[in-house]
Design a protein around this motif. Structure first.
Motif, mmCIF file in Angstrom:
data_model
loop_
_atom_site.group_PDB
_atom_site.id
_atom_site.type_symbol
_atom_site.label_atom_id
_atom_site.label_comp_id
_atom_site.label_asym_id
_atom_site.label_seq_id
_atom_site.Cartn_x
_atom_site.Cartn_y
_atom_site.Cartn_z
ATOM 1 N N TYR A 127 0.816 -1.170 0.010
ATOM 2 C CA TYR A 127 0.098 -0.082 -0.238
ATOM 3 C C TYR A 127 1.012 1.142 -0.087
ATOM 4 C CZ TYR A 127 -3.939 -2.976 1.493
ATOM 5 O OH TYR A 127 -4.723 -4.120 1.442
ATOM 6 N N TYR B 153 -3.979 8.235 0.963
ATOM 7 C CA TYR B 153 -4.342 6.909 -0.025
ATOM 8 C C TYR B 153 -3.776 5.630 0.837
ATOM 9 C CZ TYR B 153 -4.977 4.335 -4.303
ATOM 10 O OH TYR B 153 -5.396 3.576 -5.209
ATOM 11 N N MET C 81 -6.109 5.085 3.675
ATOM 12 C CA MET C 81 -7.278 4.404 3.225
ATOM 13 C C MET C 81 -7.435 3.132 3.006
ATOM 14 S SD MET C 81 -9.655 5.561 -0.149
ATOM 15 C CE MET C 81 -8.345 4.856 -1.044
ATOM 16 N N LEU C 82 -6.203 2.708 2.339
ATOM 17 C CA LEU C 82 -6.371 1.117 1.842
ATOM 18 C C LEU C 82 -5.992 0.373 3.099
ATOM 19 C CD1 LEU C 82 -3.895 1.450 -1.024
ATOM 20 C CD2 LEU C 82 -6.437 0.874 -1.185
ATOM 21 N N ARG C 83 -5.232 0.763 4.043
ATOM 22 C CA ARG C 83 -4.830 -0.068 5.286
ATOM 23 C C ARG C 83 -6.145 -0.004 6.303
ATOM 24 N NH1 ARG C 83 -1.536 2.476 8.600
ATOM 25 N NH2 ARG C 83 -1.221 4.091 7.445
ATOM 26 N N ARG C 84 -7.147 0.972 6.355
ATOM 27 C CA ARG C 84 -8.113 0.974 7.154
ATOM 28 C C ARG C 84 -9.294 -0.012 6.435
ATOM 29 N NH1 ARG C 84 -10.947 6.014 10.425
ATOM 30 N NH2 ARG C 84 -8.512 5.881 11.133
ATOM 31 N N LYS C 85 -9.291 0.353 5.234
ATOM 32 C CA LYS C 85 -10.285 -0.851 4.529
ATOM 33 C C LYS C 85 -9.891 -2.231 4.719
ATOM 34 C CE LYS C 85 -11.777 -2.165 0.149
ATOM 35 N NZ LYS C 85 -11.793 -2.018 -1.502
ATOM 36 N N ARG C 86 -8.598 -2.596 4.611
ATOM 37 C CA ARG C 86 -7.952 -4.051 5.323
ATOM 38 C C ARG C 86 -8.651 -4.249 6.695
ATOM 39 N NH1 ARG C 86 -8.406 -8.819 4.216
ATOM 40 N NH2 ARG C 86 -6.777 -10.294 4.836
ATOM 41 N N PHE D 126 -10.921 -3.109 8.387
ATOM 42 C CA PHE D 126 -12.412 -3.583 8.361
ATOM 43 C C PHE D 126 -12.678 -4.926 7.945
ATOM 44 C CE2 PHE D 126 -13.547 1.138 8.124
ATOM 45 C CZ PHE D 126 -13.522 1.413 9.607
ATOM 46 N N GLU D 127 -11.630 -5.234 6.852
ATOM 47 C CA GLU D 127 -11.945 -6.774 6.437
ATOM 48 C C GLU D 127 -11.528 -7.848 7.237
ATOM 49 O OE1 GLU D 127 -11.398 -5.432 1.686
ATOM 50 O OE2 GLU D 127 -9.736 -6.490 2.714
#
Length: 249
Positions: A99, A116, A119-124, A126-127
């Motif tokens: 990322y 950016y 955002m990618l790390r937070r999305k992951r 959550f997953e």
């Protein structure tokens, strides 16, 4: 004596203030499964340490799981976290991504690299909470982060809003919590050093040159020479944001 030994003033302040905030905002309850976002920085490592102590104090059982999403600048930087979690009996999910480098390429044309990548790390994260059936995701934001976020929102978004201590996501399926939001950065750093937490350096090329850093410096200059200004700003914003998520009595 408790298993964590005698606490220094800074350490006790961290443990006590965190417990106070968790109780005031009804942050966790019986059977909570808490994913602890552990970046390896001083804030998240301090939070992880404090939550291990709070876990032993709580009158009901909760579970902790460290979640680390390596941004990809140093694929081995998380080794101290792996060892620390093993030594303290904390389960962990450690994941290496690309990322960070991607955020500094043409793929990211509209946003800052920091935004950016975050955002990618937070999305992951959550997953991962969904994959592990976690009920809470804890971030190590402190009072300084809350103040800077408040002014960033005013200056960039025209919104007077900081960080919430306890916030429901996905229709209440996940609670995003910030247990250490009452703590100032100086106390966090002092307690972490006293506990000898194996914090590692942030090697991101954008570290120290973000818009958040600029606003933090602007604020530092604004209250330079008068500690009352900083004290009043921190108290006002902290009270506002904590009151937003305090349980009603």
């Amino acid at each position: 004596m408790a298993s964590w030994g005698k606490l220094t003033f800074a350490q006790k302040k961290c443990v006590t203030a965190t417990g106070k905030l968790m109780q005031k905002t009804d942050m966790v309850s019986h059977g909570a499964r808490i994913g602890v976002a552990a970046s390896g920085g001083v804030d998240s490592f301090l939070m992880l340490k404090v939550l291990t102590i709070r876990k032993a104090i709580m009158p009901f059982p909760v579970e902790l799981m460290a979640l680390h999403v390596n941004a990809g600048f140093d694929p081995t930087s998380h080794a101290p976290l792996v060892d620390w979690c093993a030594d303290h009996g904390i389960s962990a999910h450690i994941e290496l991504t690309d990322y960070g480098p991607r955020a500094h390429t043409e793929e990211n044309r509209k946003n800052s690299p920091c935004f950016y990548c975050s955002m990618l790390r937070r999305k992951r994260l959550f997953e991962l909470c969904r994959e592990y059936n976690l009920t809470h995701l804890a971030f190590g934001h402190n009072a300084d982060d809350n103040v800077v976020t408040f002014f960033m929102n005013i200056l960039q978004n025209g919104r007077a809003d900081g960080l919430k201590a306890n916030d429901a996501f996905f229709g209440g399926e996940l609670q995003v919590i910030r247990p250490t939001m009452l703590l100032d950065k100086a106390t966090v750093k002092k307690a972490a050093a006293q506990w000898e937490l194996p914090v590692w350096e942030n090697t991101c090329p954008s570290n120290g040159s973000t818009k958040r850093d600029d606003i933090h410096e602007w604020l530092r200059l604004a209250w330079k020479g008068d500690k009352r200004i900083k004290h009043n700003v921190f108290n006002a914003i902290t009270r506002q944001q904590v009151d937003l998520t305090s349980k009603k009595v």
